[in-house]
Design a protein around this motif. Structure first.
Motif, PDB file in Angstrom:
ATOM      1  N   TYR A 749      33.792  44.796  39.948  1.00 58.03           N
ATOM      2  CA  TYR A 749      34.627  45.420  40.959  1.00 58.03           C
ATOM      3  C   TYR A 749      36.090  45.119  40.670  1.00 58.03           C
ATOM      4  CZ  TYR A 749      36.774  46.727  45.340  1.00 58.03           C
ATOM      5  OH  TYR A 749      37.584  47.307  46.285  1.00 58.03           O
ATOM      6  N   LEU A 750      36.809  46.122  40.213  1.00 59.76           N
ATOM      7  CA  LEU A 750      38.232  46.014  39.907  1.00 59.76           C
ATOM      8  C   LEU A 750      38.517  44.829  38.964  1.00 59.76           C
ATOM      9  CD1 LEU A 750      39.636  46.722  43.477  1.00 59.76           C
ATOM     10  CD2 LEU A 750      39.253  48.344  41.623  1.00 59.76           C
ATOM     11  N   PRO A 751      38.139  44.947  37.711  1.00 58.96           N
ATOM     12  CA  PRO A 751      38.337  43.828  36.752  1.00 58.96           C
ATOM     13  C   PRO A 751      39.816  43.664  36.380  1.00 58.96           C
ATOM     14  CG  PRO A 751      37.441  45.748  35.627  1.00 58.96           C
ATOM     15  CD  PRO A 751      37.469  46.101  37.078  1.00 58.96           C
ATOM     16  N   TRP A 752      40.557  43.124  37.308  1.00 64.13           N
ATOM     17  CA  TRP A 752      41.994  42.902  37.098  1.00 64.13           C
ATOM     18  C   TRP A 752      42.262  41.979  35.932  1.00 64.13           C
ATOM     19  CZ3 TRP A 752      43.801  37.952  37.157  1.00 64.13           C
ATOM     20  CH2 TRP A 752      42.929  36.992  37.705  1.00 64.13           C
ATOM     21  N   TRP A 753      41.315  41.074  35.693  1.00 61.59           N
ATOM     22  CA  TRP A 753      41.483  40.036  34.685  1.00 61.59           C
ATOM     23  C   TRP A 753      41.577  40.605  33.273  1.00 61.59           C
ATOM     24  CZ3 TRP A 753      37.008  40.587  31.903  1.00 61.59           C
ATOM     25  CH2 TRP A 753      35.907  41.124  32.606  1.00 61.59           C
ATOM     26  N   VAL A 754      40.827  41.696  32.979  1.00 63.95           N
ATOM     27  CA  VAL A 754      40.927  42.280  31.643  1.00 63.95           C
ATOM     28  C   VAL A 754      42.258  43.013  31.503  1.00 63.95           C
ATOM     29  CG1 VAL A 754      39.750  44.459  32.208  1.00 63.95           C
ATOM     30  CG2 VAL A 754      39.687  43.582  29.875  1.00 63.95           C
ATOM     31  N   GLU A 755      42.726  43.645  32.584  1.00 66.56           N
ATOM     32  CA  GLU A 755      44.025  44.313  32.543  1.00 66.56           C
ATOM     33  C   GLU A 755      45.148  43.285  32.324  1.00 66.56           C
ATOM     34  OE1 GLU A 755      44.245  47.454  32.472  1.00 66.56           O
ATOM     35  OE2 GLU A 755      42.298  48.121  33.238  1.00 66.56           O
ATOM     36  N   ALA A 756      45.069  42.173  33.055  1.00 64.14           N
ATOM     37  CA  ALA A 756      46.092  41.135  32.917  1.00 64.14           C
ATOM     38  C   ALA A 756      46.086  40.551  31.508  1.00 64.14           C
ATOM     39  CB  ALA A 756      45.861  40.034  33.951  1.00 64.14           C
ATOM     40  N   GLN A 770      44.505  33.831  27.917  1.00 65.63           N
ATOM     41  CA  GLN A 770      43.182  33.210  27.882  1.00 65.63           C
ATOM     42  C   GLN A 770      42.683  32.820  29.274  1.00 65.63           C
ATOM     43  OE1 GLN A 770      43.378  29.980  25.066  1.00 65.63           O
ATOM     44  NE2 GLN A 770      43.855  31.337  23.329  1.00 65.63           N
ATOM     45  N   GLU A 771      43.612  32.553  30.203  1.00 67.05           N
ATOM     46  CA  GLU A 771      43.185  32.147  31.548  1.00 67.05           C
ATOM     47  C   GLU A 771      42.473  33.290  32.288  1.00 67.05           C
ATOM     48  OE1 GLU A 771      45.060  30.662  35.834  1.00 67.05           O
ATOM     49  OE2 GLU A 771      46.316  30.692  34.035  1.00 67.05           O
ATOM     50  N   PRO A 772      43.092  34.492  32.425  1.00 62.70           N
ATOM     51  CA  PRO A 772      42.338  35.573  33.080  1.00 62.70           C
ATOM     52  C   PRO A 772      41.100  35.971  32.287  1.00 62.70           C
ATOM     53  CG  PRO A 772      44.409  36.411  32.167  1.00 62.70           C
ATOM     54  CD  PRO A 772      44.470  34.910  32.097  1.00 62.70           C
ATOM     55  N   ALA A 773      41.171  35.845  30.938  1.00 60.79           N
ATOM     56  CA  ALA A 773      39.985  36.182  30.140  1.00 60.79           C
ATOM     57  C   ALA A 773      38.846  35.228  30.436  1.00 60.79           C
ATOM     58  CB  ALA A 773      40.343  36.153  28.651  1.00 60.79           C
ATOM     59  N   ALA A 774      39.137  33.946  30.561  1.00 58.98           N
ATOM     60  CA  ALA A 774      38.085  32.953  30.866  1.00 58.98           C
ATOM     61  C   ALA A 774      37.527  33.192  32.268  1.00 58.98           C
ATOM     62  CB  ALA A 774      38.665  31.550  30.753  1.00 58.98           C
ATOM     63  N   HIS A 775      38.432  33.527  33.213  1.00 52.32           N
ATOM     64  CA  HIS A 775      37.987  33.816  34.580  1.00 52.32           C
ATOM     65  C   HIS A 775      37.021  35.011  34.588  1.00 52.32           C
ATOM     66  CE1 HIS A 775      38.237  34.421  38.944  1.00 52.32           C
ATOM     67  NE2 HIS A 775      38.432  35.708  38.683  1.00 52.32           N
ATOM     68  N   GLY A 776      37.379  36.075  33.893  1.00 44.61           N
ATOM     69  CA  GLY A 776      36.529  37.253  33.844  1.00 44.61           C
ATOM     70  C   GLY A 776      35.220  37.002  33.137  1.00 44.61           C
ATOM     71  N   THR A 777      35.272  36.182  32.070  1.00 43.91           N
ATOM     72  CA  THR A 777      34.046  35.884  31.327  1.00 43.91           C
ATOM     73  C   THR A 777      33.046  35.142  32.192  1.00 43.91           C
ATOM     74  OG1 THR A 777      35.276  35.814  29.247  1.00 43.91           O
ATOM     75  CG2 THR A 777      33.127  34.730  29.288  1.00 43.91           C
ATOM     76  N   THR A 785      25.853  42.671  33.291  1.00 41.59           N
ATOM     77  CA  THR A 785      25.622  44.025  32.775  1.00 41.59           C
ATOM     78  C   THR A 785      26.412  44.223  31.485  1.00 41.59           C
ATOM     79  OG1 THR A 785      27.445  44.938  34.078  1.00 41.59           O
ATOM     80  CG2 THR A 785      25.265  44.969  35.085  1.00 41.59           C
ATOM     81  N   PRO A 786      25.967  45.126  30.600  1.00 41.66           N
ATOM     82  CA  PRO A 786      26.674  45.335  29.331  1.00 41.66           C
ATOM     83  C   PRO A 786      28.153  45.688  29.514  1.00 41.66           C
ATOM     84  CG  PRO A 786      24.532  46.393  29.263  1.00 41.66           C
ATOM     85  CD  PRO A 786      24.718  45.921  30.674  1.00 41.66           C
ATOM     86  N   ARG A 787      28.473  46.438  30.542  1.00 42.61           N
ATOM     87  CA  ARG A 787      29.875  46.831  30.740  1.00 42.61           C
ATOM     88  C   ARG A 787      30.766  45.597  30.932  1.00 42.61           C
ATOM     89  NH1 ARG A 787      32.410  51.511  33.570  1.00 42.61           N
ATOM     90  NH2 ARG A 787      30.307  52.130  34.202  1.00 42.61           N
ATOM     91  N   VAL A 788      30.396  44.737  31.888  1.00 43.18           N
ATOM     92  CA  VAL A 788      31.277  43.605  32.177  1.00 43.18           C
ATOM     93  C   VAL A 788      31.271  42.587  31.039  1.00 43.18           C
ATOM     94  CG1 VAL A 788      31.178  43.869  34.670  1.00 43.18           C
ATOM     95  CG2 VAL A 788      29.479  42.437  33.521  1.00 43.18           C
ATOM     96  N   LEU A 789      30.147  42.457  30.352  1.00 42.57           N
ATOM     97  CA  LEU A 789      30.125  41.554  29.202  1.00 42.57           C
ATOM     98  C   LEU A 789      31.011  42.087  28.080  1.00 42.57           C
ATOM     99  CD1 LEU A 789      26.333  40.602  29.143  1.00 42.57           C
ATOM    100  CD2 LEU A 789      28.262  39.142  29.803  1.00 42.57           C
ATOM    101  N   GLY A 790      31.000  43.396  27.898  1.00 38.84           N
ATOM    102  CA  GLY A 790      31.868  43.996  26.899  1.00 38.84           C
ATOM    103  C   GLY A 790      33.341  43.847  27.272  1.00 38.84           C
ATOM    104  N   LEU A 791      33.656  44.034  28.574  1.00 36.15           N
ATOM    105  CA  LEU A 791      35.040  43.848  29.018  1.00 36.15           C
ATOM    106  C   LEU A 791      35.487  42.394  28.842  1.00 36.15           C
ATOM    107  CD1 LEU A 791      35.138  46.068  32.250  1.00 36.15           C
ATOM    108  CD2 LEU A 791      36.217  46.543  30.042  1.00 36.15           C
ATOM    109  N   ALA A 792      34.577  41.477  29.110  1.00 37.01           N
ATOM    110  CA  ALA A 792      34.915  40.060  28.933  1.00 37.01           C
ATOM    111  C   ALA A 792      35.220  39.758  27.470  1.00 37.01           C
ATOM    112  CB  ALA A 792      33.769  39.185  29.434  1.00 37.01           C
TER     113      ALA A 792
END
Length: 965
Positions: A749-756, A770-777, A785-792
């Motif tokens: 839901y609104l993956p702001w972390w990948v945008e940041a 790396q901080e927002p990336a770690a948070h999203g991961t 799900t494959p989508r969010v794992l791919g975004l991470a």
């Protein structure tokens, strides 16, 4: 009383559309000149051009060898003996010597002679013979043409003499031409001249020619005489439709349009809708003023009742059946009756009813309602008359209005139901039930008014169960009207009162009522930013319902949303959402479907989500639920966007914005504009997206979880696309902070972390990314799900330099390829290509950059595609330039259907050639029209062919187009 007409030398325009009739009249004239006496009756409604046609004929070459005598009968002259002949044969008498043999004829034709009393029979016989002698004498000198206009007003003696003359002139060069108004002809059997006219028309030497309306080609020719510039086809078509092809009425319309400064273009065509009814209304009044009073009475009855049978019209007009039938024939001939006639127009009806004062009109409507009620007509027919009354004064009237409102609600016409209920509320202003029903009818069209009605219905005297039902309705209405905090307080208080009333072991009806209130509490509480956390805690204490009733399904769907927001694996939330929508027997509520679609979309169950939304859209269409329909379209636009189907997303979002913008509550519904702005960014129109976003009122976007964070994301992506990385980063971080504050921790839901992370990497701050990336991961691994794992993996890849980053970006490409997220896959391909290029691997980089550009182009993500193409060209690759043509909005199937349709194929032929159903073809064409901004099939060729779209032709074996669609 009687007038003679002189010939008009300028008669060219009267020939429009009448050349065949003039040719036929010329043939009769040639026959008469050859010694074969005959007569012709030209008939048609008022304004159809009978008199003009007669003048054209009489001034033509066919009548030059003959002596032409022309006259016309005036209204009211039918009671004056020989009035018609006085107009017609007066010149014979005025120029003749006073011989004894013609004294009776001369006396009959003298002005004022034989007025009042009918002449004695011997005098008539002498006059007939003397007139015959005088006419025969004229015929001995050459052909004679007698032309009498408007014979519906002629006296019986004149018509009898014409018949007398015709029967005695077999071998004489005589032609008699009469014109008769058809609507007046319907009443001739009530006039003294009826038998004489019937005998004349039935004569073996008499031919009747009926003038019909002008065709579109004829109308176009008339329009050319009025305007110096070419007329648009739509102007001609509308002018003919507005006037029924009546020449006089057409002339009046064109005169008025020209006086108003309107030309014959598309703008003038639009003016016809406004000017036409005024012209028609004046025309109708003139026509009725020339008719007997009882025709006007019947016309007013028809105007009130609409298209009803003669029994009802007669009863309302207080006229016997034969009189009604005659009057209806007159109205039908004049084109005034409903079912395509002018009386179907509101302005014309108003003109017909204008002679009645308010009291008389009210009495007529009340009698019409009672008449229809006694006849057992449907309640809505009766209610349409009742709602126009100044007061609902009879005891039986409110019941009819309530029944009509129920019928209107059942057929999906809430605004009509509201009109009926307002009238009932005038009679019973304290009725709680009427207020509640009225609020339900208004929820989609006037939410603030609906909330006010419900607030008034919540009187202290209302019992707890009724109060609970009203509170549940108030809660869902309050969401539309932005009254969340009030709704929650009310619902919480009602739940406590209801628990105290029904106890721990309620009966099924009370259990269902409590479930309904709980479901609304969860829905409202999960929307507010300030209450979603406490609502989730309360939902955790609730029992999961089975989903066997509408209220249970609504609660189950609301709990599915809250379950999904926990961020754990999606299976429990999916199971709840699917169970909530699985029953095909239950009439599910809108919030059941919208919440279930939201959960299924988060879990990448997009086919299931789209199916649920299709049900909701069908419900919105069938029930005129505009707010629900716009909400469902906005949600579906988000799903299509996530799938990479940007043309469909753009079409849905634009439609939602258009629909909501036309409503009074349009400013309070932000979601359509957020959905459209998000698509516009990917379409390369970030400036337009930002203008759209800044136009939304903060009070409407910031109060709610589902709008505020979408706004921040869309605005951040627009800022990023416009080159303001720091501004975008601030918006993305604010989105993450606010979501954390609301305890909404969900990767999808609104993956702001990948945008940041991506913005930080572009700004050269990879370590900070790396901080927002770690948070999203962390969140992505919980949801899985494959989508969010791919975004991470994408977020970690852009934050990691060197080969490790390339490896992570490759993982992102593979993960997103296994998901439905095509645009995100293209984004990962682009990031990988750029990383490989920076690492010196130009050959492999070009493969990924080309894949990114191609995929983005297919999705319609022009901004991303252009970025990828630029990187590809910089890496030494080649690729055709991308365009922002509207055709990019079409899916592949839509292109094929549109191309076949542009080539002239009908829907059935297209369906057979593409192996799909006709209904599927219709759906694709509707989508094509919407996306290309056109209104009809004929415009397809002009849009497609100049743009280089290859035309697809149907196989030769396919049936010829049937014109459907």
């Amino acid at each position: 009383m009687v007038r003679s007409r002189s010939l008009d030398p300028d008669l060219g325009s009267a020939l429009v559309g009448r050349a065949d009739v003039v040719k036929e009249l010329n043939r009769f004239a040639h026959n008469a000149c050859s010694g074969h006496a005959c007569s012709v009756v030209v008939t048609g409604p008022a304004g159809i051009g009978k008199s003009a046609l007669l003048r054209v004929f009489l001034s033509g070459d066919a009548c030059r060898p003959a002596t032409v005598l022309q006259g016309a009968c005036e209204e009211g002259a039918s009671g004056e003996p020989f009035s018609g002949l006085r107009a017609l044969l007066g010149p014979i008498a005025q120029g003749a010597p006073l011989e004894e043999a013609t004294r009776h004829a001369l006396r009959a034709l003298a002005p004022g002679a034989l007025t009042g009393e009918p002449p004695p029979a011997p005098a008539v016989q002498h006059a007939f013979h003397d007139l015959h002698c005088r006419t025969t004498h004229a015929l001995s000198r050459g052909p004679l043409v007698l032309a009498l206009d408007d014979v519906q007003h002629c006296d019986a003696l004149s018509l009898r003499w014409l018949d007398f003359l015709l029967r005695r002139s077999d071998d004489l060069p005589l032609l008699v031409v009469l014109t008769q108004q058809s609507e007046a002809a319907a009443l001739t059997h009530r006039a003294p001249a009826h038998h004489a006219l019937a005998a004349l028309a039935a004569h073996c030497r008499t031919t009747t020619l009926r003038l019909g309306p002008l065709t579109e080609t004829d109308v176009a020719e008339v329009v050319r005489e009025f305007f110096p510039v070419p007329a648009a086809p739509v102007f001609v078509a509308r002018a003919r439709a507005a006037t029924g092809g009546n020449p006089r009425l057409l002339g009046r319309l064109l005169h008025e349009l020209r006086a108003e400064g309107a030309g014959p273009g598309v703008g003038g065509a639009d003016r016809i809708a406004e000017t036409g009814p005024r012209v028609l209304a004046r025309w109708a009044r003139e026509l009725l003023d020339r008719q007997p009073p009882w025709v006007g009475e019947v016309a007013r009855a028809v105007a009130v009742l609409g298209e009803r049978d003669a029994d009802h019209v007669g009863a309302l007009a207080a006229a016997p059946a034969d009189v009604v039938e005659d009057a209806l024939t007159v109205l039908r001939e004049a084109g005034l009756v409903p079912g395509g006639g002018y009386l179907a127009d509101d302005a014309v009806r108003a003109a017909v009813l204008a002679p009645l004062d308010a009291r008389a009109l009210s009495g007529l409507r009340a009698r019409a309602a009672l008449l229809l009620s006694d006849a057992g007509r449907p309640a809505e027919e009766i209610a349409d008359h009742l709602r126009r009354l100044p007061s609902i004064c009879e005891p039986w009237m409110p019941g009819v209005l309530l029944e009509a409102a129920a019928r209107a609600e059942q057929r999906g016409a809430p605004e009509t139901a509201a009109r009926y209920l307002y009238r009932v509320l005038e009679v019973d202003p304290d009725s709680v039930e009427v207020r509640v029903r009225l609020a339900r009818a208004l929820v989609e069209t006037d939410p603030p008014e609906a909330v006010g009605l419900l607030r008034e219905a919540l009187a202290p005297s209302v019992d707890v169960r009724t109060r609970a039902r009203i509170a549940a309705q108030f809660g869902t209405t309050g969401l539309v009207a932005r009254e969340c905090s009030v709704s929650l307080d009310l619902l919480e208080g009602v739940l406590d009162a209801l628990d105290a009333e029904i106890g721990p072991d309620p009966v099924p009806a009370d259990r269902e009522l409590r479930t309904l209130v709980e479901s609304v509490f969860l829905i409202v509480g999960s929307h507010c930013r300030s209450t979603i956390a406490t609502t989730r805690k309360r939902a955790a204490t609730m029992t999961l319902p089975e989903g066997d009733t509408p209220a249970q399904c609504q609660k189950l769907a609301a709990m599915a949303v809250l379950t999904a927001l926990d961020g754990q694996p999606p299976e429990p939330a999916i199971k709840q959402a699917m169970r909530a929508t699985s029953s095909s027997q239950l009439r599910l509520k809108s919030w059941t479907l919208i919440n279930s679609a939201f959960v299924l979309g988060l879990a990448d169950r997009t086919e299931d989500a789209l199916h649920v939304l299709d049900r909701l859209l069908r419900h919105g269409r069938e029930n005129s639920a505009v707010w629900t329909y716009a909400l469902a379209l906005s949600t579906r636009a988000g799903l299509h966007h996530g799938l990479g189907a940007l043309p469909d997303a753009l079409a849905d979002a634009r439609t939602a914005v258009q629909i909501s913008g036309a409503e009074r509550w349009g400013e309070t519904m932000v979601l359509p504009r957020l959905a459209l702005a998000s698509v516009l960014v990917d379409r390369g129109e970030a400036a337009s997206a930002e203008r759209l976003l800044t136009s939304t009122e903060p009070v409407w976007r910031e109060q709610y979880v589902w709008t505020y964070h979408r706004y921040l994301m869309a605005r951040g992506r627009a800022r990023h696309a416009l080159g303001d990385g720091e501004g975008a980063l601030a918006l993305f971080r604010e989105c993450g902070r606010s979501l954390e504050e609301a305890e909404v921790r969900h990767a999808a839901y609104l993956p702001w972390w990948v945008e940041a992370a991506c913005v930080l990497a572009e700004l050269g701050r990879a370590e900070e990314a790396q901080e927002p990336a770690a948070h999203g991961t962390r969140l992505a691994r919980e949801w899985g799900t494959p989508r969010v794992l791919g975004l991470a993996a994408l977020a970690r890849g852009v934050a990691t330099p060197g080969e490790d980053g390339v490896e992570l970006l490759g993982e992102a490409v593979r993960g997103l390829a296994a998901s439905p997220a095509r645009v995100e896959q293209a984004r990962a391909e682009l990031a990988l290509g750029k990383a490989l290029l920076a690492d010196g691997n130009r050959l492999v980089a070009r493969e990924h950059l080309r894949a990114a550009a191609s995929l983005a182009q297919r999705c319609g993500a022009l901004a991303l595609g252009q970025d990828a193409r630029g990187a590809l060209v910089a890496a030494g690759g080649r690729m055709r330039k991308m365009t922002a043509s509207p055709l990019d909005l079409l899916t592949s199937m839509e292109r094929r259907v549109a191309s076949l349709a542009a080539g002239g194929a009908g829907n059935r032929s297209i369906a057979q050639s593409l192996y799909v159903s006709v209904r599927m073809v219709e759906m694709h064409l509707t989508s094509v029209y919407r996306k290309l901004g056109i209104a009809e099939r004929a415009q397809l060729a002009a849009v497609l062919r100049p743009s280089g779209v290859r035309e697809v032709r149907a196989p030769r074996s396919a049936p010829r187009p049937d014109g459907q669609g």
